[in-house]
Scaffold this motif. Structure first.
Motif, PDB file in Angstrom:
ATOM      1  N   ARG A 194       0.825  -1.212   0.000  1.00  0.00           N
ATOM      2  CA  ARG A 194       0.000   0.000   0.000  1.00  0.00           C
ATOM      3  C   ARG A 194       0.860   1.262   0.000  1.00  0.00           C
TER       4      ARG A 194
ATOM      5  N   PRO B 115      -7.086  -1.617 -18.754  1.00  0.00           N
ATOM      6  CA  PRO B 115      -7.825  -0.963 -17.672  1.00  0.00           C
ATOM      7  C   PRO B 115      -9.044  -0.185 -18.161  1.00  0.00           C
TER       8      PRO B 115
ATOM      9  N   HIS C  93     -12.907  -0.620 -16.925  1.00  0.00           N
ATOM     10  CA  HIS C  93     -13.826   0.446 -16.503  1.00  0.00           C
ATOM     11  C   HIS C  93     -15.144   0.361 -17.269  1.00  0.00           C
TER      12      HIS C  93
ATOM     13  N   ASP D  54      -6.256  -4.622  -8.311  1.00  0.00           N
ATOM     14  CA  ASP D  54      -4.883  -4.493  -7.817  1.00  0.00           C
ATOM     15  C   ASP D  54      -4.790  -4.906  -6.355  1.00  0.00           C
ATOM     16  N   MET D  55      -5.795  -4.535  -5.574  1.00  0.00           N
ATOM     17  CA  MET D  55      -5.799  -4.906  -4.158  1.00  0.00           C
ATOM     18  C   MET D  55      -5.972  -6.414  -3.983  1.00  0.00           C
TER      19      MET D  55
ATOM     20  N   SER E 242       2.274   1.794  -3.468  1.00  0.00           N
ATOM     21  CA  SER E 242       1.222   2.227  -4.397  1.00  0.00           C
ATOM     22  C   SER E 242       0.872   3.697  -4.201  1.00  0.00           C
TER      23      SER E 242
ATOM     24  N   ASP F 262     -13.446  -2.154 -11.368  1.00  0.00           N
ATOM     25  CA  ASP F 262     -12.538  -1.159 -10.814  1.00  0.00           C
ATOM     26  C   ASP F 262     -11.129  -1.749 -10.796  1.00  0.00           C
TER      27      ASP F 262
ATOM     28  N   THR G 207      -2.621  -7.816  -4.567  1.00  0.00           N
ATOM     29  CA  THR G 207      -1.766  -7.496  -3.427  1.00  0.00           C
ATOM     30  C   THR G 207      -2.052  -8.420  -2.249  1.00  0.00           C
TER      31      THR G 207
ATOM     32  N   ARG H 241      -8.422  -0.686  -9.630  1.00  0.00           N
ATOM     33  CA  ARG H 241      -7.761  -0.531  -8.335  1.00  0.00           C
ATOM     34  C   ARG H 241      -8.176  -1.633  -7.363  1.00  0.00           C
ATOM     35  N   ARG H 242      -9.435  -2.042  -7.454  1.00  0.00           N
ATOM     36  CA  ARG H 242      -9.889  -3.147  -6.608  1.00  0.00           C
ATOM     37  C   ARG H 242      -9.170  -4.445  -6.992  1.00  0.00           C
TER      38      ARG H 242
END
Length: 268
Positions: free
Chosen positions: A70, A155, A159, A169-170, A73, A164, A173, A166-167
């Protein structure tokens, strides 16, 4: 006794191979190998925190790895180059963890086991943790597979599809943090990145679909674990590094096979 601890070691190696396989494909596709290194190096700091505060090891490693990911990022969008940030973060976390462990007055710990792994010392409880983590990663990757693929390839398309990035990506992670936590006992923090990248790279020349690459990476990772463990026992070498060397040999063989297949197809 001999067969018992070798069986536990083999099962542990297979568990790490299974856990790292699908995630390693995304690491290769997204060119995230240095990100994986930074996250794995943070595990040493997690070990120090767990020992210093008498906390369970795996949750401490998970939280530390997620915090590292985090932090990188967030800082990457503030004028810092990603490769510079990863280099600073990885080496700082590793050094800080080793210093913190050395400063703990009531703990006498050999850091080599955490740096390079100690697969021959895996217990039944360790096996439960490793396979529990492996199954969690497989379930997470299966659940988000199509979304992760879309976010990786484009990406903007993600969209448009209501996803999402970014979600996703989490999600990656979180999966990476779990793999780091379960693999530290087997190959150590310095070699986890290799087990993420090399089996996936080995599968790439021989497959044509993402799903086939994930399966091939699992097979390559499992084969590397078993053959490396056997070679380490026969040659009396460190198990973790020997497993990585076995993975490298498999990678070299698949690259050669891929080139031979290409030449054969061109000749036809």
């Amino acid at each position: 006794m001999l067969d018992d601890f070798l069986l536990r070691a083999a099962l542990a190696g297979l568990g790490v191979g299974v856990a790292a396989a699908p995630l390693g494909c995304f690491v290769v596709w997204r060119r995230m190998s240095y990100f994986g290194e930074a996250t794995s190096h943070a595990a040493v700091l997690g070990v120090a925190i767990a020992l210093g505060f008498s906390l369970p090891l795996m949750p401490a490693i998970l939280v530390t790895a997620l915090a590292m990911a985090r932090t990188v990022s967030v800082l990457s969008g503030r004028g810092h180059a990603m490769d510079t940030l990863l280099g600073v973060a990885a080496h700082t976390a590793l050094a800080a963890g080793l210093v913190a462990v050395a400063l703990l007055p009531s703990v006498r710990l050999d850091p080599m086991g955490y740096l390079f792994g100690d697969i021959l010392a895996v217990t039944r409880a360790d096996l439960a943790v490793i396979w529990g983590g492996a199954l969690a990663v497989l379930a997470l990757m299966t659940w988000r597979w199509q979304a992760l693929l879309t976010a990786t390839l484009n990406p903007d398309l993600a969209h448009a599809s209501g996803l999402d990035p970014r979600r996703e990506d989490m999600v990656l992670t979180l999966a990476l943090a779990i793999v780091v936590a379960v693999a530290i006992k087997v190959v150590g923090v310095l070699l986890i990145g290799a087990m993420l990248v090399i089996p996936a790279a080995a599968a790439r020349p021989l497959v044509r679909t993402p799903e086939a690459m994930a399966l091939g990476a699992a097979l390559a990772g499992g084969a590397a674990a078993l053959s490396g463990l056997g070679a380490a026992f026969a040659l009396d070498t460190p198990a973790g590094p020997t497993i990585v060397c076995a993975a490298a040999v498999i990678f070299a063989l698949t690259v050669l096979l891929g080139r031979l297949r290409t030449r054969t197809a061109a000749g036809d």
